[in-house]
Design a protein around this motif. Sequence first.
Motif, PDB file in Angstrom:
ATOM      1  N   LEU A 229       0.818  -1.211   0.000  1.00 27.59           N
ATOM      2  CA  LEU A 229       0.000   0.000   0.000  1.00 27.59           C
ATOM      3  C   LEU A 229       0.853   1.263   0.000  1.00 27.59           C
ATOM      4  O   LEU A 229       0.520   2.256  -0.638  1.00 27.59           O
ATOM      5  CB  LEU A 229      -0.914   0.014   1.232  1.00 27.59           C
ATOM      6  N   SER A 230       1.955   1.225   0.744  1.00 27.73           N
ATOM      7  CA  SER A 230       2.775   2.433   0.922  1.00 27.73           C
ATOM      8  C   SER A 230       3.803   2.636  -0.183  1.00 27.73           C
ATOM      9  O   SER A 230       4.337   3.736  -0.338  1.00 27.73           O
ATOM     10  CB  SER A 230       3.492   2.375   2.275  1.00 27.73           C
ATOM     11  N   LEU A 231       4.101   1.587  -0.961  1.00 30.06           N
ATOM     12  CA  LEU A 231       5.146   1.682  -1.983  1.00 30.06           C
ATOM     13  C   LEU A 231       4.655   2.484  -3.183  1.00 30.06           C
ATOM     14  O   LEU A 231       3.721   2.089  -3.869  1.00 30.06           O
ATOM     15  CB  LEU A 231       5.561   0.276  -2.443  1.00 30.06           C
ATOM     16  N   LYS A 232       5.287   3.623  -3.423  1.00 35.18           N
ATOM     17  CA  LYS A 232       4.913   4.483  -4.545  1.00 35.18           C
ATOM     18  C   LYS A 232       5.604   3.990  -5.806  1.00 35.18           C
ATOM     19  O   LYS A 232       6.774   4.268  -6.032  1.00 35.18           O
ATOM     20  CB  LYS A 232       5.289   5.932  -4.244  1.00 35.18           C
ATOM     21  N   THR A 233       4.872   3.243  -6.614  1.00 36.65           N
ATOM     22  CA  THR A 233       5.427   2.616  -7.814  1.00 36.65           C
ATOM     23  C   THR A 233       6.015   3.645  -8.765  1.00 36.65           C
ATOM     24  O   THR A 233       7.060   3.403  -9.380  1.00 36.65           O
ATOM     25  CB  THR A 233       4.345   1.812  -8.549  1.00 36.65           C
TER      26      THR A 233
ATOM     27  N   TRP B 241      -6.945   8.835  -2.008  1.00 30.45           N
ATOM     28  CA  TRP B 241      -7.304   8.823  -0.584  1.00 30.45           C
ATOM     29  C   TRP B 241      -6.066   8.653   0.294  1.00 30.45           C
ATOM     30  O   TRP B 241      -5.920   9.325   1.322  1.00 30.45           O
ATOM     31  CB  TRP B 241      -8.308   7.706  -0.321  1.00 30.45           C
ATOM     32  N   LEU B 242      -5.155   7.757  -0.117  1.00 24.71           N
ATOM     33  CA  LEU B 242      -3.926   7.513   0.652  1.00 24.71           C
ATOM     34  C   LEU B 242      -3.057   8.756   0.713  1.00 24.71           C
ATOM     35  O   LEU B 242      -2.500   9.101   1.765  1.00 24.71           O
ATOM     36  CB  LEU B 242      -3.133   6.357   0.022  1.00 24.71           C
ATOM     37  N   GLU B 243      -2.928   9.458  -0.418  1.00 25.43           N
ATOM     38  CA  GLU B 243      -2.089  10.659  -0.451  1.00 25.43           C
ATOM     39  C   GLU B 243      -2.732  11.809   0.315  1.00 25.43           C
ATOM     40  O   GLU B 243      -2.030  12.668   0.848  1.00 25.43           O
ATOM     41  CB  GLU B 243      -1.824  11.059  -1.906  1.00 25.43           C
ATOM     42  N   ARG B 244      -4.053  11.793   0.376  1.00 23.77           N
ATOM     43  CA  ARG B 244      -4.755  12.844   1.108  1.00 23.77           C
ATOM     44  C   ARG B 244      -4.717  12.599   2.618  1.00 23.77           C
ATOM     45  O   ARG B 244      -4.461  13.514   3.399  1.00 23.77           O
ATOM     46  CB  ARG B 244      -6.199  12.903   0.611  1.00 23.77           C
ATOM     47  N   ARG B 245      -4.939  11.360   3.025  1.00 25.90           N
ATOM     48  CA  ARG B 245      -4.996  11.036   4.462  1.00 25.90           C
ATOM     49  C   ARG B 245      -3.640  10.687   5.055  1.00 25.90           C
ATOM     50  O   ARG B 245      -3.444  10.814   6.270  1.00 25.90           O
ATOM     51  CB  ARG B 245      -5.970   9.868   4.675  1.00 25.90           C
TER      52      ARG B 245
ATOM     53  N   GLN C  49      -0.282  -3.360  -3.690  1.00 30.84           N
ATOM     54  CA  GLN C  49      -0.034  -2.483  -4.836  1.00 30.84           C
ATOM     55  C   GLN C  49      -1.306  -2.304  -5.680  1.00 30.84           C
ATOM     56  O   GLN C  49      -1.593  -1.203  -6.162  1.00 30.84           O
ATOM     57  CB  GLN C  49       1.076  -3.066  -5.707  1.00 30.84           C
ATOM     58  N   ILE C  50      -2.059  -3.395  -5.864  1.00 31.63           N
ATOM     59  CA  ILE C  50      -3.304  -3.321  -6.649  1.00 31.63           C
ATOM     60  C   ILE C  50      -4.323  -2.422  -5.945  1.00 31.63           C
ATOM     61  O   ILE C  50      -4.947  -1.554  -6.563  1.00 31.63           O
ATOM     62  CB  ILE C  50      -3.888  -4.731  -6.876  1.00 31.63           C
ATOM     63  N   VAL C  51      -4.478  -2.625  -4.634  1.00 31.79           N
ATOM     64  CA  VAL C  51      -5.412  -1.813  -3.849  1.00 31.79           C
ATOM     65  C   VAL C  51      -5.008  -0.340  -3.895  1.00 31.79           C
ATOM     66  O   VAL C  51      -5.857   0.556  -4.009  1.00 31.79           O
ATOM     67  CB  VAL C  51      -5.493  -2.311  -2.394  1.00 31.79           C
ATOM     68  N   ARG C  52      -3.689  -0.092  -3.831  1.00 36.85           N
ATOM     69  CA  ARG C  52      -3.183   1.282  -3.858  1.00 36.85           C
ATOM     70  C   ARG C  52      -3.627   2.024  -5.122  1.00 36.85           C
ATOM     71  O   ARG C  52      -3.932   3.216  -5.088  1.00 36.85           O
ATOM     72  CB  ARG C  52      -1.663   1.286  -3.740  1.00 36.85           C
TER      73      ARG C  52
END
Length: 332
Positions: free
Chosen positions: A56-60, A181-185, A172-175
């Motif tokens: 989730l946290s890995l920015k591809t 939302w992840l980048e905002r929260r 990664q797929i969920v991201r």
Amino acid sequence: MGLLERLRKEWFILGIVLVIAVARLEPAVGVKGGPLKPEITITYIAVSAIFFNSGLSLKTEELTSALMHVKLHLFVQIFTLVFFPTAIWLFLQLLSITPINEWLLKGLQTVGCMPPPVSSAVILTKAVGGNEGIVITPLLLLLFLGSSSSVPFTSIFSQLFMTVVVPLIIGQIVRRYIKDWLERRKPPFGTISSCVLLMIIYTTFCDTFANPNIDLDKFSLIIIVFIIFSVQMSFMFLTFLFSTRDNSGFTPADTVAIVFCSTHKSLTLGIPMLKIVFAGYEHLSLISVPLLIYHPAQILLGSLLVPTIKSWMVSRQKALKLTRQPKAPVKV
């Protein structure tokens, strides 16, 4: 920096000490078959949670950009995957004739097999202003140390795939669907992984303290601490010399990434990997000790070196900028 601020910053290291102390006081809670059922909750759920969180946290997009630094990544990978574990293995051949605890020596080899972590090498690299380099090598342990005789290789490989690779890919797929939302929260990915990791460390030491046959002598522990600091400082100095040669082709920012990423080791990947590869070893916690020491050691040394390396990098970049400036024409 005040005491409370320092304690807040280093809460994870304090957490490691605390969970080991709790395991010592009441090991029956976290042993295999105990109330926590670590053979299920830790081996499968906790390890999978860590790598799903990593996915989730890995920015591809940043990873793809970083991979453009081919020469830098090649250097880091060769040093991390070939030189580091091989040098440790050769060194251990000499130490094997000493009275140092053999399981702690095996633990030193596992340290050599670990990849650099996101949580320390990259943070320190960014603190100085350098570039990033991340290498993952989940099966290197099997090459240097083999596996538990009670667990076949196929079982280890399948468990690694299901608890490491699959959760990482799913993360990664969920991201991709909740990226905005992840980048905002900005969820606390690091804190979540660290808390789960403390649970894994706790159950590992519960098994140790519940076994009366395991004993750790203070002499071996002191020598291991000295070796870890010596190895880390020596390798940081060695990578600095290699990457600052005139014909190396590395920029000062590249050197920063090389020094930190080539010598730091991942506790987040390491402890779950050891739980899988050495399943059934009653000395698993002793094998884990060098990695548990290496983690705070790399943070301590890194923090002390950041001001010095930052000062060197800035002055070096200024010097290079001056040498590249065209000379003003001489008026006749």
